[in-house]
Structure formats: C-alpha cells, structure tokens
Enzyme design. Structure first.
Site, PDB file in Angstrom:
ATOM      1  N   LYS A  80       0.856  -1.180   0.000  1.00 60.03           N
ATOM      2  CA  LYS A  80       0.000   0.000   0.000  1.00 60.03           C
ATOM      3  C   LYS A  80       0.891   1.229   0.000  1.00 60.03           C
ATOM      4  O   LYS A  80       1.991   1.207   0.556  1.00 60.03           O
ATOM      5  CB  LYS A  80      -0.873   0.010   1.268  1.00 60.03           C
ATOM      6  N   GLY A 180     -21.170   6.497   4.943  1.00 62.79           N
ATOM      7  CA  GLY A 180     -20.322   6.932   3.841  1.00 62.79           C
ATOM      8  C   GLY A 180     -20.948   6.619   2.501  1.00 62.79           C
ATOM      9  O   GLY A 180     -21.024   5.458   2.098  1.00 62.79           O
ATOM     10  N   GLY A 182     -19.852   7.540  -0.545  1.00 61.49           N
ATOM     11  CA  GLY A 182     -18.867   7.938  -1.552  1.00 61.49           C
ATOM     12  C   GLY A 182     -18.880   6.966  -2.715  1.00 61.49           C
ATOM     13  O   GLY A 182     -19.921   6.417  -3.077  1.00 61.49           O
ATOM     14  N   VAL A 184     -17.920   3.840  -3.191  1.00 61.73           N
ATOM     15  CA  VAL A 184     -18.489   2.509  -2.959  1.00 61.73           C
ATOM     16  C   VAL A 184     -19.891   2.621  -2.356  1.00 61.73           C
ATOM     17  O   VAL A 184     -20.825   1.947  -2.803  1.00 61.73           O
ATOM     18  CB  VAL A 184     -17.590   1.671  -2.014  1.00 61.73           C
ATOM     19  N   TYR A 186     -22.231   4.812  -2.461  1.00 61.94           N
ATOM     20  CA  TYR A 186     -23.306   5.208  -3.376  1.00 61.94           C
ATOM     21  C   TYR A 186     -23.760   4.024  -4.234  1.00 61.94           C
ATOM     22  O   TYR A 186     -24.956   3.742  -4.362  1.00 61.94           O
ATOM     23  CB  TYR A 186     -22.837   6.376  -4.251  1.00 61.94           C
TER      24      TYR A 186
HETATM   25  P1  NAD Z   1     -14.787   7.730  -0.867  1.00 60.16           P
HETATM   26  O1  NAD Z   1     -13.784   8.686  -0.358  1.00 60.16           O
HETATM   27  O2  NAD Z   1     -15.287   7.847  -2.265  1.00 60.16           O
HETATM   28  O3  NAD Z   1     -16.082   7.703   0.074  1.00 60.16           O
HETATM   29  C1  NAD Z   1     -16.021   7.757   1.457  1.00 60.16           C
HETATM   30  C2  NAD Z   1     -17.206   8.587   1.914  1.00 60.16           C
HETATM   31  O4  NAD Z   1     -17.273   8.526   3.330  1.00 60.16           O
HETATM   32  C3  NAD Z   1     -17.090  10.056   1.524  1.00 60.16           C
HETATM   33  O5  NAD Z   1     -18.273  10.467   0.876  1.00 60.16           O
HETATM   34  C4  NAD Z   1     -16.890  10.764   2.864  1.00 60.16           C
HETATM   35  O6  NAD Z   1     -17.443  12.067   2.893  1.00 60.16           O
HETATM   36  C5  NAD Z   1     -17.597   9.834   3.811  1.00 60.16           C
HETATM   37  N1  NAD Z   1     -17.185   9.911   5.205  1.00 60.16           N
HETATM   38  C6  NAD Z   1     -15.957  10.137   5.722  1.00 60.16           C
HETATM   39  N2  NAD Z   1     -15.995  10.108   7.069  1.00 60.16           N
HETATM   40  C7  NAD Z   1     -17.282   9.865   7.396  1.00 60.16           C
HETATM   41  C8  NAD Z   1     -17.976   9.723   8.633  1.00 60.16           C
HETATM   42  N3  NAD Z   1     -17.335   9.826   9.806  1.00 60.16           N
HETATM   43  N4  NAD Z   1     -19.289   9.477   8.616  1.00 60.16           N
HETATM   44  C9  NAD Z   1     -19.969   9.382   7.444  1.00 60.16           C
HETATM   45  N5  NAD Z   1     -19.367   9.518   6.248  1.00 60.16           N
HETATM   46  C10 NAD Z   1     -18.052   9.753   6.227  1.00 60.16           C
HETATM   47  O7  NAD Z   1     -14.141   6.269  -0.603  1.00 60.16           O
HETATM   48  P2  NAD Z   1     -14.601   4.893  -1.254  1.00 60.16           P
HETATM   49  O8  NAD Z   1     -13.761   4.628  -2.445  1.00 60.16           O
HETATM   50  O9  NAD Z   1     -16.073   4.859  -1.365  1.00 60.16           O
HETATM   51  O10 NAD Z   1     -14.116   3.878  -0.127  1.00 60.16           O
HETATM   52  C11 NAD Z   1     -14.831   3.763   1.086  1.00 60.16           C
HETATM   53  C12 NAD Z   1     -14.117   2.772   1.983  1.00 60.16           C
HETATM   54  O11 NAD Z   1     -14.031   1.503   1.331  1.00 60.16           O
HETATM   55  C13 NAD Z   1     -12.674   3.139   2.338  1.00 60.16           C
HETATM   56  O12 NAD Z   1     -12.367   2.670   3.623  1.00 60.16           O
HETATM   57  C14 NAD Z   1     -11.857   2.367   1.318  1.00 60.16           C
HETATM   58  O13 NAD Z   1     -10.543   2.107   1.772  1.00 60.16           O
HETATM   59  C15 NAD Z   1     -12.672   1.100   1.229  1.00 60.16           C
HETATM   60  N6  NAD Z   1     -12.491   0.381  -0.019  1.00 60.16           N
HETATM   61  C16 NAD Z   1     -12.733   1.005  -1.202  1.00 60.16           C
HETATM   62  C17 NAD Z   1     -12.567   0.303  -2.381  1.00 60.16           C
HETATM   63  C18 NAD Z   1     -12.859   0.939  -3.719  1.00 60.16           C
HETATM   64  O14 NAD Z   1     -12.973   0.216  -4.700  1.00 60.16           O
HETATM   65  N7  NAD Z   1     -13.019   2.246  -3.789  1.00 60.16           N
HETATM   66  C19 NAD Z   1     -12.132  -1.028  -2.352  1.00 60.16           C
HETATM   67  C20 NAD Z   1     -11.925  -1.653  -1.124  1.00 60.16           C
HETATM   68  C21 NAD Z   1     -12.105  -0.930   0.048  1.00 60.16           C
END
Ligand code: NAD
Length: 353
Positions: A80, A180, A182, A184, A186
């Site tokens: 990472k 959250g 975001g 994922v 959404y």
């Molecule tokens: P992202 O940044 O697009 O979305 C995260 C969302 O969480 C944002 O909208 C943010 O405003 C919100 N957020 C932050 N703190 C918060 C809180 N305290 N309460 C409520 N909402 C809060 O990230 P993502 O890509 O959607 O990833 C989300 C999680 O999943 C992360 O932990 C990431 O490591 C994990 N993940 C993502 C992927 C991927 O494909 N994107 C794959 C595996 C794991």
C-alpha cells in the site's frame, strides 16, 4: 519511532519513504509480502497529522492487502502507498512524482486508486511507470474505477450474511445503515435499493447523503449516530477503525458488513463483536471486488463477465468463514486471518491465477 518498533509492523518486507522537493510529495510505500506475487494495493492521499500516523496506516493497509489478495485467490502479494497531503491541493505533478517513486521499486509494488485518489490521478502516475492499474477505460472496456465492483462484492456479501444470520434469502424490507455514500457507498445503496432494502445513510458531506435520499429514497441520518441505528445490517463504507471498544457496545445491528478497510480498531474487537452476538463480515474478504477488477485489468486477458463471476465467489468464501467461526466458536476475523496466512505460506501454486 522506527517502523520496526511500530505495533503494526508484521514482518513487512519493505517500507520506503520518498520526498520530492519540487512537488512537495511525501509518500510511503509499504510492501507486506510478495510471497504470492508483486505487492498490489492502492494509494491513499490523506492529511496525516504525523509521520507515525502515516506509517501506521501504510503498515496496516499493506498487511490487509496481503490477506485480501490471498483470500481473493489473486497472484499478488500485499502493499500500500500513502501520500501525506490535502486532497484539495493535489496536482498532476504530485502524482507524476509518485509514479517515479513507484517505478523505482521495479515492479515490486503495483499501485491503484484508493481514498483521496482517482483514475485521473493514476493516469498521471502512469506517465512514469507501468506498475499501475485502475486507469481510465475506453467505452466497452472493463476496469477503471473499482468502486462499483467493490460495491457489487459487498452487496453479495451482505446477502450472504443476511442469509446466514437472519435466515432470509431476500433483502426486501431489510434495514441497512450505510456510513459513507462515496464511491463505494453510493453504488452499494443503488444495489440495495433495487432489492427493496430500507436505507439509512450518513455522510459528513451533506450533499452525498442527500443524493442518495433524492435518487433512492434513503433516510438520511446523522454521521454521529449512524453506527447506532436500529437496523439489520450496518455497512461501514467510510474510514477504518470504526469498530472499537467505544462503538461496539452501542451497535444495535446483528450484522456488520461493509466496504471500509481496517474496520476493526484492534484485532481483539472482532472478539468483542462475537461476544455481542454481532456477525462481522471480515472487511478484506467482503471488499475484494475492487482489487479483483484492478488485478484483472492489470494482468489483461479477462472479460467483464469473468470478473463479475470471480466477484460472485465472495459470498461463498464469507459463508465458509461464518460456518467455521460458528463451529469453532471463534471470531470471524481470526478465522479469515488464519485462512489468509495459510494461503500465503502455501505459496502461489495453490492459487487460481
Ligand atoms: P470515498 O472517499 O469515495 O467515500 C467515502 C465517503 O465517506 C465520503 O463520501 C466521505 O465524505 C464519507 N465519510 C468520511 N468520514 C465519514 C464519517 N465519519 N461518517 C460518514 N461519512 C463519512 O471512498 P470509497 O472509495 O467509497 O471507499 C470507502 C471505503 O471503502 C474506504 O475505507 C476504502 O478504503 C474502502 N475500499 C474502497 C474500495 C474501492 O474500490 N473504492 C475497495 C476496497 C475498500
């Protein structure tokens, strides 16, 4: 404190630091294991308040990637990268400098997007290294942003957990709290809504939660209380360490199954969830859809439907963990870690590439 003394240091093979003066890049790459192949894992951009915090995050996340890749049956080890910075001030030049850093490791580490980074950022990285995935795709090509694929795996994992814990084969009327909305979160909400689940959504960005309310009819709840909602499933999809000694006693959902990496603040919190009668879907098993997509994009030779059928393997893997945890009366995260370590120690020949 040196990385060797960090409590999260777990026999990592390599931890390297980079500083690029012209772009102010400050980045760390942690390679946990290359036993199964080159270390693959995303690059997180975050405003860490100290170098120690950034190192700890890189170490935890890279070990998680070793376990995630092993459990997903991918021919990759775990690594990472973290960049210390502010998402509002990132520039293409910063990611070009990061690309040179990745390239300097000669393929021992392969990067992709994560929290705070996007496909556009990875395009900048790709100007200086071929050891990158999660790039923009042309129409009809699979790959690119892994979030929808991660969401698909989490959705199927939630269905497996609901079947196992609640004996229900449908999500119709099942209440799911999503922390959250975001990338994922959404997409997960969309899949859940299509199956008739009742959504309770929180996001610190009010507009993200409102979008899910407006498009999918979700009930918006406060970020401070989303973990304590009276629901059937809690899906943490924001940041890590949300399951800890302070939050676990307040969780009312019988199932925790979400996308966030490193949801448990400490390994022992898995036992606390078990003691509270909460079924926990180990994060790196349920959220592997994105890395499966990124890995297949990187390796080439797979189709969209092959990637989807690989992701469809996630619920069976989870159910195996749930059943073994129940049989042996042990926490699900302990079972998953054990299975992952066994796969890593047996080496690449056991894996389906
Ligand atoms: P992202 O940044 O697009 O979305 C995260 C969302 O969480 C944002 O909208 C943010 O405003 C919100 N957020 C932050 N703190 C918060 C809180 N305290 N309460 C409520 N909402 C809060 O990230 P993502 O890509 O959607 O990833 C989300 C999680 O999943 C992360 O932990 C990431 O490591 C994990 N993940 C993502 C992927 C991927 O494909 N994107 C794959 C595996 C794991």
């Amino acid at each position: 404190m040196s990385p060797f003394d960090n409590r999260e240091f777990n026999g990592h093979e390599l931890v390297v630091f980079s500083h690029d003066e012209s772009t102010s890049l400050r980045a760390i790459i942690a390679v946990h294991s290359t036993a199964l192949g080159p270390a693959a894992g995303g690059c997180r951009l975050w405003p860490y308040t100290s170098t120690a915090a950034a190192v700890t995050d890189a170490l935890r996340l890279s070990r998680g990637m070793s376990y995630k890749n092993a459990m997903a049956g991918l021919p990759f080890g775990g690594g990472k990268a973290v960049i210390v910075g502010d998402v509002r001030r990132k520039t293409p030049a910063l990611f070009e400098a990061f690309g040179r850093f990745v390239d300097s490791l000669g393929g021992r580490y392969i990067t992709a997007e994560d929290v705070g980074t996007t496909t556009a950022d990875m395009e900048s990285v790709a100007k200086h290294t071929r050891f990158v995935a999660g790039l923009n795709r042309r129409p009809g090509e699979f790959g690119g942003d892994p979030s929808p694929k991660t969401a698909l795996g989490v959705f199927l994992g939630i269905k497996a957990a609901v079947r196992f814990r609640l004996g229900r084969t449908s999500l119709e009327g099942i209440r799911v709290a999503v922390q959250g909305a975001g990338g994922v979160g959404y997409h997960l909400c969309k899949l859940l809504a299509q199956e008739g689940a009742k959504l309770h959504v929180a996001d610190v960005r009010a507009e993200a939660a409102q979008r899910v309310r407006d498009e999918l009819g979700a009930n918006v709840v406060a970020p401070e209380s989303v973990l304590m909602e009276e629901v059937d499933v809690l899906a943490p999809c924001a940041l890590g360490a949300v399951l800890n000694e302070r939050t676990i006693p307040a969780i009312r959902a019988p199932i925790v199954a979400g996308a966030a990496n490193n949801q448990l603040a400490r390994d022992a919190d898995g036992a606390a969830l078990q003691a509270a009668g909460i079924l926990y879907a180990p994060d790196y098993v349920i959220n592997a859809g994105g890395i499966i997509s990124v890995a297949r994009e990187y390796l080439g030779g797979s189709s969209e439907s092959q990637v989807v059928s690989e992701i469809e393997g996630i619920p069976a893997r989870l159910t195996e963990i749930f059943e073994r945890a129940r049989r042996e009366n042990r926490p699900t995260n302990v079972i998953a870690d054990q299975l992952a370590r066994e796969r890593i120690s047996h080496g690449p020949r056991r894996l389906v590439a």
